[in-house]
Design a protein around this motif. Sequence first.
Motif, PDB file in Angstrom:
ATOM      1  N   ARG A 106      -5.738   1.344  -4.227  1.00 26.03           N
ATOM      2  CA  ARG A 106      -6.347   2.482  -3.537  1.00 26.03           C
ATOM      3  C   ARG A 106      -5.420   3.038  -2.458  1.00 26.03           C
ATOM      4  NH1 ARG A 106     -11.016   4.929  -4.724  1.00 26.03           N
ATOM      5  NH2 ARG A 106     -11.652   4.893  -2.540  1.00 26.03           N
ATOM      6  N   ALA A 122     -13.778   0.581   7.083  1.00 30.99           N
ATOM      7  CA  ALA A 122     -13.215  -0.411   6.160  1.00 30.99           C
ATOM      8  C   ALA A 122     -13.480   0.037   4.732  1.00 30.99           C
ATOM      9  CB  ALA A 122     -13.819  -1.794   6.405  1.00 30.99           C
ATOM     10  N   GLU A 123     -12.732  -0.552   3.812  1.00 28.92           N
ATOM     11  CA  GLU A 123     -12.903  -0.250   2.390  1.00 28.92           C
ATOM     12  C   GLU A 123     -13.654  -1.384   1.722  1.00 28.92           C
ATOM     13  OE1 GLU A 123     -10.061  -0.034  -1.568  1.00 28.92           O
ATOM     14  OE2 GLU A 123      -9.241   0.681   0.338  1.00 28.92           O
ATOM     15  N   ALA A 127      -8.500  -2.579   8.512  1.00 29.96           N
ATOM     16  CA  ALA A 127      -9.635  -1.816   9.021  1.00 29.96           C
ATOM     17  C   ALA A 127      -9.048  -0.773   9.965  1.00 29.96           C
ATOM     18  CB  ALA A 127     -10.637  -2.721   9.734  1.00 29.96           C
ATOM     19  N   VAL A 142      -5.100   1.684  13.306  1.00 26.49           N
ATOM     20  CA  VAL A 142      -5.188   0.756  12.178  1.00 26.49           C
ATOM     21  C   VAL A 142      -5.133  -0.679  12.677  1.00 26.49           C
ATOM     22  CG1 VAL A 142      -4.095   0.005  10.039  1.00 26.49           C
ATOM     23  CG2 VAL A 142      -4.161   2.435  10.614  1.00 26.49           C
ATOM     24  N   VAL A 164      -6.557   7.398   5.112  1.00 22.54           N
ATOM     25  CA  VAL A 164      -7.970   7.773   5.031  1.00 22.54           C
ATOM     26  C   VAL A 164      -8.532   7.971   6.437  1.00 22.54           C
ATOM     27  CG1 VAL A 164     -10.258   7.032   4.250  1.00 22.54           C
ATOM     28  CG2 VAL A 164      -8.237   6.527   2.855  1.00 22.54           C
ATOM     29  N   ALA A 165      -8.188   7.054   7.348  1.00 19.96           N
ATOM     30  CA  ALA A 165      -8.672   7.159   8.725  1.00 19.96           C
ATOM     31  C   ALA A 165      -8.179   8.442   9.384  1.00 19.96           C
ATOM     32  CB  ALA A 165      -8.217   5.936   9.524  1.00 19.96           C
ATOM     33  N   TYR A 186      -3.776   4.006   1.095  1.00 23.39           N
ATOM     34  CA  TYR A 186      -3.649   3.251   2.341  1.00 23.39           C
ATOM     35  C   TYR A 186      -4.755   3.678   3.313  1.00 23.39           C
ATOM     36  CZ  TYR A 186      -1.647   1.966   6.888  1.00 23.39           C
ATOM     37  OH  TYR A 186      -1.442   1.477   8.163  1.00 23.39           O
ATOM     38  N   LEU A 187      -5.444   2.707   3.894  1.00 22.46           N
ATOM     39  CA  LEU A 187      -6.602   3.004   4.733  1.00 22.46           C
ATOM     40  C   LEU A 187      -6.221   3.823   5.963  1.00 22.46           C
ATOM     41  CD1 LEU A 187      -9.690   2.311   4.788  1.00 22.46           C
ATOM     42  CD2 LEU A 187      -9.113   0.607   6.515  1.00 22.46           C
ATOM     43  N   TYR A 217       0.854  -1.183   0.000  1.00 25.54           N
ATOM     44  CA  TYR A 217       0.000   0.000   0.000  1.00 25.54           C
ATOM     45  C   TYR A 217       0.892   1.236   0.000  1.00 25.54           C
ATOM     46  CZ  TYR A 217      -3.565  -3.293   1.723  1.00 25.54           C
ATOM     47  OH  TYR A 217      -4.411  -4.368   1.881  1.00 25.54           O
ATOM     48  N   TYR A 240     -15.836   3.720   1.130  1.00 25.55           N
ATOM     49  CA  TYR A 240     -15.509   3.528   2.539  1.00 25.55           C
ATOM     50  C   TYR A 240     -16.791   3.382   3.360  1.00 25.55           C
ATOM     51  CZ  TYR A 240     -11.050   5.058   0.763  1.00 25.55           C
ATOM     52  OH  TYR A 240      -9.904   5.159   0.013  1.00 25.55           O
TER      53      TYR A 240
END
Length: 336
Positions: A79, A149-150, A135, A101, A85-86, A81-82, A10, A157
Amino acid sequence: MTPSAKITLYLSARGKIIALPSGTGRRWAETALDLSGFTQNHDQIHTLALDDQAQARQALTHLHQAARDCQVTVTTHPRPYLGDVAEAIVAALPGHWMAEVEPLREQQDQHYLRDYLWETGTLHGLLQTNSLGFAAILRDGGGTELLLAERPSDGSYIVAALTPSPDHVRVTGPAPRSVIASDARLAARFIQTRLLPDYERAVHLSRLDEAEEDLRWAQEHGPGTYDTVDLEAALYRFRTHATAFIATLRASTPLSTEQAIFLDRMEDGLRLDELEDPDPEALADAGAVWLIDGEELIEMTRAATPPAPVTPAKPKALTAATLPPPAVVTAHGVRR
């Protein structure tokens, strides 16, 4: 031979690559990452800094060689990295939110999170059937926890509420509805305008239900017919709920003079300023106030609770009878 492990890479906006090893032979994937120069933090998430591009390219070359030798596949997630986004979501929420995370290396990791979801909706199903990779848990520091979560199918999201700790409240209210957004900005807006109001209402209704149940139980049993520990636990729960009820009533309800005096009397009588460690005499006085006036506080709070918002009706489906006549293209233009 089919590889028994997988490494997913990622790209983070924070100038690093995040690597997630997964699969039944995950230790081989971890070995390949270690041999290639990836570092591992306390959460066992492997990262590669990109500040030295030549060194990073060399590490990635070594990774592909080591992965091939260890029979591990390497893929790149398309996409963001979550974790990024968080962080963007919590930065846009009011208050002091933090994001943590959660790497989902095995299906059991997802099932563990699934069991704490309040709503058994879309996200519940994804955690049951899909491999999500990561997540994130979003926390406000006051007991509210949301799961991010994605969705693999379209990259959107999903954010849903986790159930509050049983020490906080036993949930009985309708589950807050999860929200779905295409980016972090929209997710933060939907959380603030939809999910959190739903969550606060569900917790409020659950508090009322639990307070009523505990009070009824105590009133129906005479002295000496119940365990002292159970009675003290029920009284503690009521005092905790009463703190929230009184704060809500004062903040959102026009109070008459009599109502304001009643709330002051309840606050003093229940010893809410000594919630954690009142002396035995004060606790006995609080118990008497609970049994005599607790019902009035519950009724006052429930009467001030606004009704659930009405969900707009879906538009009726168009049928052949309701559709306008089709347009016809002629030499003189469009005619209906």
